[in-house]
Design a protein around this motif. Structure first.
Motif, short mmCIF file in Angstrom:
data_model
loop_
_atom_site.label_atom_id
_atom_site.label_comp_id
_atom_site.label_asym_id
_atom_site.label_seq_id
_atom_site.Cartn_x
_atom_site.Cartn_y
_atom_site.Cartn_z
N LEU A 24 22.19 32.54 39.81
CA LEU A 24 22.62 32.91 38.46
C LEU A 24 21.65 33.83 37.76
N MET A 26 20.77 34.44 33.88
CA MET A 26 20.98 33.80 32.59
C MET A 26 20.21 34.55 31.51
N HIS A 161 17.45 32.48 41.13
CA HIS A 161 17.95 32.40 39.76
C HIS A 161 16.99 33.13 38.82
N LEU A 174 24.22 41.48 29.02
CA LEU A 174 25.03 40.31 28.66
C LEU A 174 26.35 40.33 29.44
N ASP A 175 26.92 41.51 29.59
CA ASP A 175 28.18 41.63 30.33
C ASP A 175 27.98 41.24 31.78
N PHE A 176 26.82 41.58 32.32
CA PHE A 176 26.55 41.30 33.73
C PHE A 176 26.17 39.84 33.98
N ALA A 177 25.50 39.22 33.02
CA ALA A 177 24.93 37.88 33.23
C ALA A 177 26.01 36.83 33.46
N ASP A 178 25.63 35.77 34.17
CA ASP A 178 26.54 34.65 34.40
C ASP A 178 26.58 33.72 33.21
N LEU A 179 25.45 33.57 32.54
CA LEU A 179 25.36 32.64 31.42
C LEU A 179 24.58 33.30 30.29
N VAL A 180 25.14 33.28 29.11
CA VAL A 180 24.47 33.85 27.94
C VAL A 180 24.51 32.83 26.83
N THR A 181 23.36 32.52 26.29
CA THR A 181 23.32 31.65 25.11
C THR A 181 22.65 32.42 23.98
#
Lengths: 202, 202
Positions: A24, A26, A161, A174-181
């Motif tokens: 991932l 993130m 990861h 952000l578009d590419f990432a698997d998880l964004v917080t």
């Protein structure tokens, strides 16, 4: 907390297990507290899995996050879980030659050198869990090319990861990432006139 | 990251040092990831200060957060920083008598017992840094009275920092807290059909 059921099952030809164990990327962004702190908290889980951990701090001042650094290094030294390697930007980058010209290096150059080392480590699969702390800043400022970072992350080998922290993470990342917080500030003691304190802010 | 200057200087009769070292109540809420993780990350700083740490997990399943538990316990056992005491709700509450009637205890009762122990520890100043993990849930559900919690926190002696995590933290608690961060989900692998994985989610 994982409650079990994904909302969609993609038609990607992967088994559930393959999909589950997919490496991932993130991103913790936003103006609130907890971006780096949550990344270091995740490192606790990685440590417990016995994964080698590489932390790359893209910050100007080496005095920041000394609490997390001491704690994660102490954990790595227990020999019970994963190892922990901690790299600080600039003079802290452990692979930079110690010669007088170092003093002339700009923060931009230092950030780029840090990223070059991350690239080498990803290619060599040196770690299994990477914290690229405050790496969103050099991306935001254009010191490091976001498109290149995405390309390198997309093609990284094995199961590595990567967590990127920092405000203003570029939209492409952000578009590419698997998880964004997004950590948003609702209330902070500084708003009430309180300065940061030992044990809480560092 | 603390950038130095508070936005206002309150007329509270405290010196900067007194204000700086004021014990804090912090809340990590919202639907995104990182609420508990950031709280455990903060515990790394507390550990580095040599502060006794008390973790109270208000969750039903003891299998959650085993990574953080193992890591923080290992840190506590190094003897280099603070101690770490880890308490799990229900059968994990270490002060509950182990008798057959335990099996009949409801989660509501267990959450209340946990809070009673937190009260005792606050009164005794057992720890200096408390993680009340997922404590927002029993408050939200009304199992534990929010007004009482606020009263106990307001009157706690000494210098005891308390972090409460969980979705749906009651507004009264947010109003009372010194620091509130809302973790919002921007993107999560489960949205793309990926289940939680070892080392990442636990």
């Amino acid at each position: 907390m994982p409650q079990g059921q994904p909302t969609v099952v993609p038609d990607d030809g992967l088994t559930t297990r393959q999909r589950r164990n997919r490496p991932l990327v993130m991103v913790h962004t936003g103006v609130g507290k907890g971006k780096s702190t949550a990344a270091f908290g995740m490192a606790l889980r990685a440590w417990n899995q016995g994964w080698p951990i590489g932390v790359f701090q893209f910050v100007k001042s080496a005095k920041w996050k000394v609490g997390e650094e001491n704690a994660l290094k102490a954990l790595g030294a227990t020999g019970e879980g994963g190892t922990v390697a901690w790299h600080k930007m600039g003079e802290g980058w452990s692979w930079i030659q110690r010669d007088p010209k170092d003093g002339e290096q700009s923060n931009e150059d230092k950030a780029r050198e840090g990223w070059e080392q991350v690239k080498r480590d990803l290619a060599a699969e040196t770690y299994r869990f990477y914290v690229l702390d405050e790496f969103a800043y050099p991306l935001h400022w254009g010191w490091v090319d976001t498109a290149e970072v995405i390309e390198v992350l997309r093609n990284r080998p094995g199961t590595q990861h990567v967590v990127v922290t920092g405000r203003n993470a570029p939209q492409e990342l952000l578009d590419f990432a698997d998880l964004v917080t997004d950590m948003s500030k609702v209330k902070h003691p500084m708003d009430a006139g309180q300065k940061g304190q030992r044990g809480i802010e560092w």
